[in-house]
Enzyme design. Sequence first.
Site, PDB file in Angstrom:
ATOM      1  N   ASP A  35       0.841  -1.200   0.000  1.00 39.79           N
ATOM      2  CA  ASP A  35       0.000   0.000   0.000  1.00 39.79           C
ATOM      3  C   ASP A  35       0.874   1.246   0.000  1.00 39.79           C
ATOM      4  O   ASP A  35       1.882   1.285  -0.700  1.00 39.79           O
ATOM      5  CB  ASP A  35      -0.931  -0.035   1.222  1.00 39.79           C
ATOM      6  CG  ASP A  35      -2.267   0.631   0.956  1.00 39.79           C
ATOM      7  OD1 ASP A  35      -2.341   1.866   1.091  1.00 39.79           O
ATOM      8  OD2 ASP A  35      -3.226  -0.074   0.611  1.00 39.79           O
ATOM      9  N   HIS A 105      -3.028   5.742   4.323  1.00 40.77           N
ATOM     10  CA  HIS A 105      -3.869   4.626   3.884  1.00 40.77           C
ATOM     11  C   HIS A 105      -3.276   3.282   4.313  1.00 40.77           C
ATOM     12  O   HIS A 105      -3.951   2.444   4.927  1.00 40.77           O
ATOM     13  CB  HIS A 105      -4.015   4.699   2.362  1.00 40.77           C
ATOM     14  CG  HIS A 105      -5.095   3.851   1.783  1.00 40.77           C
ATOM     15  ND1 HIS A 105      -4.850   2.597   1.259  1.00 40.77           N
ATOM     16  CD2 HIS A 105      -6.431   4.074   1.610  1.00 40.77           C
ATOM     17  CE1 HIS A 105      -5.980   2.086   0.796  1.00 40.77           C
ATOM     18  NE2 HIS A 105      -6.960   2.964   0.982  1.00 40.77           N
ATOM     19  N   SER A 266     -11.511  -0.497   1.018  1.00 44.01           N
ATOM     20  CA  SER A 266     -10.093  -0.591   1.375  1.00 44.01           C
ATOM     21  C   SER A 266      -9.911  -1.053   2.808  1.00 44.01           C
ATOM     22  O   SER A 266      -8.947  -1.765   3.126  1.00 44.01           O
ATOM     23  CB  SER A 266      -9.408   0.772   1.202  1.00 44.01           C
ATOM     24  OG  SER A 266      -9.152   1.056  -0.147  1.00 44.01           O
TER      25      SER A 266
END
Length: 366
Positions: A35, A105, A266
């Site tokens: 990621d 994230h 996600s």
Amino acid sequence: MSAISHHSLSHLNSTVSKRLMPTYSDPVVRIAVLDTGFDGSHPDFSHPRTAYFTGPFSDLPQPEKDEEPQLTRIKAYHDFCQPSPPGDRQGPPPQPHSMVDLAGHGTAIAGLILRLAPRAELVIGRVCHGVDSNELSAPDPSRVAAAIRWAITQKVHIINLSLGYRNQPLKELLPLRAALLEAQRSNILVFASTSNQGSHEPAAWPASDARFAIGVHSCNDMGSAPSGSSCKASENGYNFMAVGENLLVHRLAQKGGGFELVSGSSFATPVVVSVAALVLAFVWQEECKRERDEVGREVMLEDLGSLGGMGRVLMALGEKTAGSYWAVGMKLFWAGYREGDGRDPEKEEKEARRWAWGVLRGAVAY
């Protein structure tokens, strides 16, 4: 502040505390998070994983007792956004200051897994810079392919891909397709988010294709309906869903630290990844040696390392709901189990374990 989702994760945490009997001699599940990187400077990672949250806004973490700091469970890191090639061997654990995340994230995803899957080890591959929204959701496929091959050398059992591709030329995806198939040949499970484009759009690839990954949609905290942003169910992929609304995750230290609310597939993906890791941890634990040997003579437990095998187990743990979506059960094997009266804890523990192996046997043998 929106209401924090706690129902699903509370069920999962309480089930783990009550039903899993890990020891430090048990094999450890290793998970790759590919990621935006990882913020090792966040103060919470210097403490054991969060058991529950308190405070006026329910965002003050209370750590588990007698567990190691979360940072010690990060076993490898490589920045694929930089030109230096990764090593093909497992080296010493990375130092906190050596890891980068500009978007948060990846940190949020890794933090969820650290919280929900006790003892699981993580390796972190930074595959996108995180400063461009388009690149965040669909990083360079060749970069992700390189990270998958690195994860294979790191001996991972599961890969979390909270990313996906739309309208990408097939030629550009060929290296990634090859890497995903290589992961399958290495008995590595790949989970991918379906995206948040709404019901008028199909799932992103590879989540849309069961040959390459197990796809995950976001749903509400009760597991009863997909989120409003969830794309339509895929005809050729898995359509698992888990809570992805209003989840409390780590906020980057440079943005103030603490925790913040996020939503989307996600973040539902690491929830399902954690469930899969807990399934493997349960099967591998020393406490289950007798049942493992017995069931292993009847079914191929090695199938748990295949997309089809783990997919069948996740179906057995949950239920079909809201059309073609399949809610993953947060009580793991024990959703239909009737608790005893508590008079004979040792007997009840054995019965609960026997029940779980019955569910597992039926799913794998299907």
